[in-house]
Design an enzyme around this catalytic site. Structure first.
Site, PDB file in Angstrom:
ATOM      1  N   HIS A  76       0.690  -1.243   0.095  1.00 30.36           N
ATOM      2  CA  HIS A  76       0.096  -0.002   0.005  1.00 30.36           C
ATOM      3  C   HIS A  76       0.998   1.190  -0.058  1.00 30.36           C
ATOM      4  O   HIS A  76       1.152   1.851   0.826  1.00 30.36           O
ATOM      5  CB  HIS A  76      -0.897   0.133   1.372  1.00 30.36           C
ATOM      6  CG  HIS A  76      -1.938  -1.078   1.331  1.00 30.36           C
ATOM      7  ND1 HIS A  76      -1.569  -2.571   1.591  1.00 30.36           N
ATOM      8  CD2 HIS A  76      -3.197  -1.321   1.136  1.00 30.36           C
ATOM      9  CE1 HIS A  76      -2.565  -3.324   1.489  1.00 30.36           C
ATOM     10  NE2 HIS A  76      -3.347  -2.658   1.187  1.00 30.36           N
ATOM     11  N   HIS A 125      -4.043   3.277  -3.553  1.00 29.16           N
ATOM     12  CA  HIS A 125      -4.053   2.880  -2.268  1.00 29.16           C
ATOM     13  C   HIS A 125      -3.485   1.354  -1.951  1.00 29.16           C
ATOM     14  O   HIS A 125      -2.675   1.410  -0.939  1.00 29.16           O
ATOM     15  CB  HIS A 125      -5.367   2.814  -1.922  1.00 29.16           C
ATOM     16  CG  HIS A 125      -6.022   2.550  -0.424  1.00 29.16           C
ATOM     17  ND1 HIS A 125      -5.740   1.218   0.046  1.00 29.16           N
ATOM     18  CD2 HIS A 125      -6.555   3.167   0.325  1.00 29.16           C
ATOM     19  CE1 HIS A 125      -6.169   1.367   1.517  1.00 29.16           C
ATOM     20  NE2 HIS A 125      -6.658   2.472   1.712  1.00 29.16           N
ATOM     21  N   GLU A 158     -17.743  -4.415  24.074  1.00 29.29           N
ATOM     22  CA  GLU A 158     -16.876  -5.419  24.309  1.00 29.29           C
ATOM     23  C   GLU A 158     -15.533  -5.134  23.421  1.00 29.29           C
ATOM     24  O   GLU A 158     -14.277  -5.738  23.940  1.00 29.29           O
ATOM     25  CB  GLU A 158     -17.569  -6.834  23.824  1.00 29.29           C
ATOM     26  CG  GLU A 158     -18.675  -7.294  24.814  1.00 29.29           C
ATOM     27  CD  GLU A 158     -19.962  -6.769  24.526  1.00 29.29           C
ATOM     28  OE1 GLU A 158     -20.856  -7.067  25.190  1.00 29.29           O
ATOM     29  OE2 GLU A 158     -20.033  -5.521  23.814  1.00 29.29           O
ATOM     30  N   HIS A 204     -28.243 -15.878  24.066  1.00 30.77           N
ATOM     31  CA  HIS A 204     -27.046 -15.702  25.060  1.00 30.77           C
ATOM     32  C   HIS A 204     -26.513 -17.104  25.593  1.00 30.77           C
ATOM     33  O   HIS A 204     -25.571 -17.260  26.447  1.00 30.77           O
ATOM     34  CB  HIS A 204     -27.803 -15.281  26.690  1.00 30.77           C
ATOM     35  CG  HIS A 204     -28.060 -13.908  26.484  1.00 30.77           C
ATOM     36  ND1 HIS A 204     -28.841 -13.321  25.629  1.00 30.77           N
ATOM     37  CD2 HIS A 204     -27.712 -12.846  27.334  1.00 30.77           C
ATOM     38  CE1 HIS A 204     -28.916 -11.948  25.666  1.00 30.77           C
ATOM     39  NE2 HIS A 204     -28.143 -11.510  27.176  1.00 30.77           N
TER      40      HIS A 204
END
Length: 658
Positions: free
Chosen positions: A28, A262, A409, A471
């Protein structure tokens, strides 16, 4: 600020970067070409570090969150005197090279974090900044300043688009990490095309809401860079975002400013045109001697800076010997000599869930291990990660040991990695096992980097009950076990939980403790020394009398069920062996002779018992063994009803076997 030499450094970055990418045939080049001035200013002016000693405790840290632009970092590390040679640049992206396609954390090279999956470096930088705020609060005094470094992070459009950056920036602002400086490479181009096609939010409003100061500059102007970064070195009140307007691939006359530069080499024709445009000689990997001389002289000044800090450290050590001892404990993280015996003697009221036992152990350990910091994603009262005698870290308050991450999280994972990267903190992070999916990207980079992070993952099976299949974890255990370098441990009772913590503390890498919500019965057969029990990963807890008709392999709460089934089978005149298997990874590290004792020979009918996916268990039971496992999602019901429904009762297991 010496403008002529800064311009030469930027030119050298462009030369080295586009040559290395072209030689590799992949890479890149856009970011290194577009951020050359930013990199030049950081390493020539802003960063206070010493390449001669990459381990200086108070060094500034630079995290390249936009890790695809790795040649920017490698070029700078080479020029400034870190352990990246010209040959390393020439072997960019080659087998076993120091210069991998994306930066990989290596101590001593100046690569402060493994980056590439976009957005995670932002979280790492926030974790590093938090670590040093903790250290400053703990060890700085009115007379002596030991820790006053800055954490610099270069981020791209992708970093700001990834949701984890929102989580991490939100926490950085909430805590007011006024040692964090994020530079945004605002080049208006992403891999697929113009950024405007996918990204149009008002950054001023976004970052004002976080509690950041925001500056906009021309990223190619050394005057602008000096004006903002120079002032921030002297005074910084809040975390900072610098929006640096740049041209991606600057210097490539036909591709600059387009997405074509890029993620692909320039090509020989464009490389030749770029050299002509930049007035570079034909020599490959060209660096002016003036740049070499500048960094040689700078290295002498950097060594003097560290010597001055060392003098302050020496005076501080004499004045505050107790603080010095505490600092050394955090730095070296030596465990108490008799920790196993102390853990074994720790009284825990039975029966007790895995999560509650772990919570008691964590509170016991926190007194003995001052480097243990951590918390939970808004679940500390449920995953039992709260250290009761320590405060909570908050806005401008870094005295505590508990971190409340809110429902974030992924950021918790990336910030934990940053805390570990500081070298002073052993972080733990808690949530439900099923939500490990939300932070899995960070767990993966911890494993790739061999970072010592402990994950307390609770509610380990369908037996959490009524919360239902959203869950109840099914595939998470197998998924985590599939990660190289991650040590996964699912203990069967409170004693195995104690030994699981010991295993995690001794392991030089990340560990996941998989813990139950429901109570576990203490099993006398598990109370064996670490080196004969859990430390083996798999060990015989009930031996056959002569030759087994059945051999059971089980983990967690299913170990008790295996023992109950074994007792019933013996009443039916069957000979049975039972093996507790708390950790596949610990078992795989055992000598072949030991593994053969557990797995080889005529073991009769082999059966695995685990309330999760059966994936992975066939290494124990073979292709013709019986895997009593889960093949579907769970249901919302009391745990006793779920055990009956999914075949995890004494009678249902026996029906499968006889």
């Amino acid at each position: 600020m010496e403008l002529p030499i800064l311009e030469k450094i930027a030119l050298s970055i462009r030369s080295l970067s586009m040559e290395a990418v072209q030689k590799a045939g992949s890479g890149h080049p856009g970011l290194p070409l577009g951020c050359a001035e930013i990199g030049a200013y950081l390493y020539a002016e802003a960063l206070r570090h010493n390449p001669g000693n990459p381990f200086w405790l108070n060094r500034d840290r630079f995290v390249l969150s936009a890790g695809h632009g790795s040649m920017l970092l490698y070029s700078l590390l080479h020029l400034s005197g870190f352990g990246i040679s010209l040959e390393d640049l020439k072997s960019f992206r080659q087998l076993h090279s120091k210069t991998a396609g994306h930066p990989e954390y290596k101590t001593g090279l100046g690569i402060e974090a493994t980056t590439g999956p976009l957005g995670q470096g932002v979280g790492n930088a926030a974790g590093l900044a938090l670590a040093y705020k903790i250290l400053a609060e703990k060890f700085n005094t009115e007379e002596f300043t030991l820790f006053d470094n800055k954490i610099y992070c270069l981020a791209g459009d992708g970093c700001l688009m990834e949701g984890v950056s929102h989580e991490a920036f939100s926490l950085a602002g909430h805590w007011n990490l006024n040692n964090l400086i994020v530079i945004y490479d605002a080049n208006n181009i992403c891999l697929d095309g113009p950024v405007g096609e996918v990204f149009s939010e008002d950054l001023k409003q976004r970052f004002a809401s976080y509690g950041f100061d925001l500056f906009e500059i021309d990223g190619h102007s050394f005057a602008d860079l000096h004006s903002v970064l120079g002032n921030l070195k002297a005074k910084q009140d809040r975390p900072v975002l610098i929006v640096a307007k740049t041209i991606i691939g600057k210097g490539a006359p036909n591709k600059a400013g387009t997405h074509k530069v890029h993620g692909s080499p320039l090509g020989l024709e464009e490389l030749k045109a770029a050299k002509a445009f930049l007035k570079l000689p034909e020599e490959e990997f060209y660096v002016p001697q003036a740049v070499r001389d500048f960094f040689s002289q700078k290295l002498l000044r950097q060594k003097e800076d560290e010597k001055k800090w060392e003098a302050v450290f020496g005076q501080w050590s004499q004045a505050y010997p107790e603080k010095k001892a505490e600092l050394e404990k955090m730095l070296f993280k030596q465990l108490p000599e008799h920790l196993e015996e102390e853990l074994a003697a720790l009284e825990i009221k039975e029966p007790v869930s895995g999560r509650a036992a772990s919570g008691e152990i964590l509170n016991f350990l926190s007194v003995r291990l001052p480097f243990l910091y951590g918390g939970s994603a808004d679940l500390s009262c449920s995953d039992m990660t709260l250290v009761k005698k320590a405060g909570v870290i908050g806005k401008n308050c870094f005295k505590g040991r508990n971190l409340k991450y809110g429902v974030r999280e992924f950021a918790m994972g990336t910030i934990s990695n940053g805390l570990a990267l500081s070298g002073f903190i052993l972080p733990y992070a808690g949530t439900f096992l099923v939500f490990s999916d939300y932070l899995r990207g960070a767990i993966r980079l911890a494993a790739l980097s061999s970072l010592k992070v402990i994950y307390q993952l609770t509610h380990d099976s369908i037996f959490l009950g009524e919360d239902g299949p959203t869950h109840q974890p099914i595939e998470q255990l197998a998924s985590l076990r599939a990660l190289p370098n991650l040590q996964v441990i699912r203990p069967a009772d409170s004693y195995e939980v104690k030994m699981a913590w010991l295993a995690a503390l001794r392991y030089e890498g990340p560990s996941a403790l998989i813990l139950s919500r429901q109570n576990l019965t203490a099993l006398e057969a598990l109370k064996v020394p670490y080196e004969h029990g859990l430390g083996r990963g798999a060990y015989i807890i009930k031996k056959e009398k002569i030759k087994p008709d059945f051999t059971f392999f089980a983990s967690g709460s299913e170990v008790k069920l295996a023992l109950e089934v074994a007792a019933r089978l013996e009443n039916l005149s069957k000979d049975v062996r039972v093996v507790s298997v708390p950790s596949f990874e610990l078992f795989e590290r055992q000598p072949e002779a030991y593994k053969n004792q557990i797995l080889k020979g005529d073991l009769g009918r082999r059966v695995s018992l685990e309330a999760a996916s059966e994936m992975g268990w066939h290494k124990f039971i073979g292709t013709d063994g019986i895997a009593i496992a889960l093949e579907s999602f769970g249901l919302s019901a009391p745990s006793s009803a779920l055990a009956q429904e999914f075949g995890f009762t004494l009678d249902t297991v026996l029906q499968r076997l006889i």
